[in-house]
Enzyme design. Structure first.
Site, PDB file in Angstrom:
ATOM      1  N   HIS A  41     -58.553  58.489 -46.379  1.00  0.00           N
ATOM      2  CA  HIS A  41     -57.531  58.774 -44.965  1.00  0.00           C
ATOM      3  C   HIS A  41     -56.320  58.100 -45.208  1.00  0.00           C
ATOM      4  O   HIS A  41     -55.339  58.368 -44.521  1.00  0.00           O
ATOM      5  CB  HIS A  41     -58.587  58.432 -43.668  1.00  0.00           C
ATOM      6  CG  HIS A  41     -59.943  59.046 -43.419  1.00  0.00           C
ATOM      7  ND1 HIS A  41     -60.699  58.801 -43.889  1.00  0.00           N
ATOM      8  CD2 HIS A  41     -59.771  60.515 -43.255  1.00  0.00           C
ATOM      9  CE1 HIS A  41     -61.798  59.806 -43.477  1.00  0.00           C
ATOM     10  NE2 HIS A  41     -61.112  60.842 -43.100  1.00  0.00           N
ATOM     11  N   GLN A  88     -57.515  67.111 -50.498  1.00  0.00           N
ATOM     12  CA  GLN A  88     -57.897  68.462 -51.474  1.00  0.00           C
ATOM     13  C   GLN A  88     -59.110  68.296 -51.631  1.00  0.00           C
ATOM     14  O   GLN A  88     -59.909  69.275 -52.388  1.00  0.00           O
ATOM     15  CB  GLN A  88     -57.029  68.161 -52.658  1.00  0.00           C
ATOM     16  CG  GLN A  88     -55.739  68.982 -52.639  1.00  0.00           C
ATOM     17  CD  GLN A  88     -55.009  68.650 -53.681  1.00  0.00           C
ATOM     18  OE1 GLN A  88     -55.104  67.656 -54.805  1.00  0.00           O
ATOM     19  NE2 GLN A  88     -54.083  69.593 -53.978  1.00  0.00           N
ATOM     20  N   LYS A  89     -60.034  67.114 -51.512  1.00  0.00           N
ATOM     21  CA  LYS A  89     -61.521  67.030 -51.439  1.00  0.00           C
ATOM     22  C   LYS A  89     -62.361  68.130 -50.836  1.00  0.00           C
ATOM     23  O   LYS A  89     -63.170  68.990 -51.297  1.00  0.00           O
ATOM     24  CB  LYS A  89     -62.408  65.632 -51.061  1.00  0.00           C
ATOM     25  CG  LYS A  89     -63.672  65.630 -51.471  1.00  0.00           C
ATOM     26  CD  LYS A  89     -64.126  64.345 -50.812  1.00  0.00           C
ATOM     27  CE  LYS A  89     -64.667  64.319 -49.405  1.00  0.00           C
ATOM     28  NZ  LYS A  89     -65.550  65.389 -49.117  1.00  0.00           N
ATOM     29  N   ASP A  90     -61.796  68.576 -49.613  1.00  0.00           N
ATOM     30  CA  ASP A  90     -62.375  69.708 -48.871  1.00  0.00           C
ATOM     31  C   ASP A  90     -61.509  70.884 -49.033  1.00  0.00           C
ATOM     32  O   ASP A  90     -60.680  71.274 -48.135  1.00  0.00           O
ATOM     33  CB  ASP A  90     -62.304  69.053 -47.218  1.00  0.00           C
ATOM     34  CG  ASP A  90     -63.285  68.041 -47.053  1.00  0.00           C
ATOM     35  OD1 ASP A  90     -64.412  68.155 -47.129  1.00  0.00           O
ATOM     36  OD2 ASP A  90     -62.527  66.970 -46.554  1.00  0.00           O
ATOM     37  N   GLN A 106     -61.771  73.860 -46.738  1.00  0.00           N
ATOM     38  CA  GLN A 106     -61.239  73.612 -45.477  1.00  0.00           C
ATOM     39  C   GLN A 106     -59.721  73.655 -45.346  1.00  0.00           C
ATOM     40  O   GLN A 106     -59.154  74.376 -44.513  1.00  0.00           O
ATOM     41  CB  GLN A 106     -61.712  72.156 -44.912  1.00  0.00           C
ATOM     42  CG  GLN A 106     -60.890  71.663 -43.800  1.00  0.00           C
ATOM     43  CD  GLN A 106     -61.534  70.466 -43.297  1.00  0.00           C
ATOM     44  OE1 GLN A 106     -62.302  70.421 -42.505  1.00  0.00           O
ATOM     45  NE2 GLN A 106     -60.880  69.139 -43.542  1.00  0.00           N
ATOM     46  N   GLN A 112     -68.543  71.189 -35.376  1.00  0.00           N
ATOM     47  CA  GLN A 112     -68.583  71.720 -36.884  1.00  0.00           C
ATOM     48  C   GLN A 112     -69.836  70.941 -37.702  1.00  0.00           C
ATOM     49  O   GLN A 112     -69.782  71.317 -38.706  1.00  0.00           O
ATOM     50  CB  GLN A 112     -67.479  71.188 -37.391  1.00  0.00           C
ATOM     51  CG  GLN A 112     -67.047  69.650 -37.632  1.00  0.00           C
ATOM     52  CD  GLN A 112     -65.722  69.538 -38.113  1.00  0.00           C
ATOM     53  OE1 GLN A 112     -64.799  69.558 -37.493  1.00  0.00           O
ATOM     54  NE2 GLN A 112     -65.718  68.991 -39.336  1.00  0.00           N
TER      55      GLN A 112
HETATM   56  O1  PAF Z   1     -62.038  66.876 -42.603  1.00  0.00           O
HETATM   57  C1  PAF Z   1     -62.122  66.622 -41.301  1.00  0.00           C
HETATM   58  O2  PAF Z   1     -62.003  65.293 -41.164  1.00  0.00           O
HETATM   59  C2  PAF Z   1     -62.349  67.411 -40.098  1.00  0.00           C
HETATM   60  O3  PAF Z   1     -62.958  68.704 -40.682  1.00  0.00           O
HETATM   61  C3  PAF Z   1     -61.043  67.850 -39.461  1.00  0.00           C
HETATM   62  C4  PAF Z   1     -60.203  68.628 -40.258  1.00  0.00           C
HETATM   63  C5  PAF Z   1     -60.438  66.517 -38.679  1.00  0.00           C
HETATM   64  C6  PAF Z   1     -61.485  68.746 -38.147  1.00  0.00           C
HETATM   65  O4  PAF Z   1     -62.522  68.206 -37.432  1.00  0.00           O
END
Ligand code: PAF
Length: 270
Positions: free
Chosen positions: A25, A136-138, A141, A49
């Site tokens: 992060h 890019q790990k996700d 998403q 989610q």
């Molecule tokens: O990757 C995340 O931290 C979450 O899926 C996100 C994008 C903040 C959505 O809740």
């Protein structure tokens, strides 16, 4: 948030997070700090989610610690709404990502990407950014959000940020906090399996099935690991290549359980 947004210098960059912040992060916040005039971080542990048997209750978000990290990273504002603010009674609309939401992670976690797309749309309309930073790990998403921003004409640049790994290649994730010492060592097999596929790719293997089977074999060599899926796909469509992989490359993705902890990772092959 809208009042704060009006006072901010453009371009405004947003970094959406669930909390439980780590060096991955920090890399997103750092990239946002470089790319935007103003930076908004969001902290929202989105319950929708998480599936019923998933880790919402033990997710390692620590509000004060997360705020401290955002503060040290030099964000201009943190948007940290409550669940009721994000989902007031009566709110019923959701964002359906279409077919990309139903494959791979979406097949394993039904409804997950609809919930992610919906919350990200709400976070976008609260923070009204020009730029949005995602890791890019996700990979899936990232693609869901990129397509949503494009298809719904949000006029937001979705900026990918490279996966941050520890010295043994383990992709940083809030969920690493659940692992015992032995499990943390076992988790190294995840990246090792992707590297093995990359080596085969470099050796000119172009059959997705051979690369996937390579990943499977490496994961199976670790007694603490159970494979959820291994896939080598077209990074543009998120679908299998219909034949040999072209030299432009592919994306190898893997989801693995180490004990009760589920980890995902991916690597570009090209
Ligand atoms: O990757 C995340 O931290 C979450 O899926 C996100 C994008 C903040 C959505 O809740």
């Amino acid at each position: 948030m809208h009042a704060a947004r009006l006072c901010m210098q453009s371009p405004v960059a947003v970094v959406p997070t669930l909390g439980g912040l780590h060096a991955g992060h920090k890399a997103l916040l750092h990239a946002a700090r470089k790319g935007g005039e103003s930076v908004v971080g969001t902290l929202f542990l989105n319950p929708k989610q998480f599936g019923e048997n998933e880790d919402l209750a033990r997710y390692p978000a620590d509000h004060e610690r997360d705020l401290g990290i955002m503060r040290s990273a030099g964000v201009d504002a943190v948007f940290a709404p409550s669940v009721d603010e994000m989902y007031p009674p009566g709110d019923a609309f959701t964002v359906n990502p279409g077919p990309i939401g139903d494959v791979l992670e979406g097949a394993q976690r039904p409804g997950h990407f609809r919930a992610v797309a919906t919350v990200v749309a709400k976070l976008f309309s609260a923070t009204r950014p020009d730029l949005a930073y995602f890791g890019q790990k996700d990979a899936q998403q990232l693609e869901v959000v990129r397509r949503m921003a494009h298809d719904l004409r949000f006029e937001i640049d979705v900026v990918p940020v490279e996966t941050v790994r520890d010295e043994n290649g383990v992709a940083l994730s809030s969920r690493l906090a659940y692992l015992s010492e032995n499990e943390r060592v076992a988790a190294e097999i995840v990246y090792a399996s992707l590297c093995s596929a990359r080596d085969r790719w470099t050796g000119r293997e172009r059959a997705a099935s051979a690369l996937e089977s390579d990943i499977r074999t490496v994961i199976q060599s670790e007694p603490l690991a159970t494979l959820d899926y291994a896939a080598v796909i077209d990074p543009e469509t998120f679908e299998p290549h219909g034949g040999p992989i072209p030299d432009t490359g592919a994306l190898a993705l893997v989801a693995v359980r180490i004990g009760t902890t589920r980890l995902i990772d991916n690597l570009r092959l090209n």
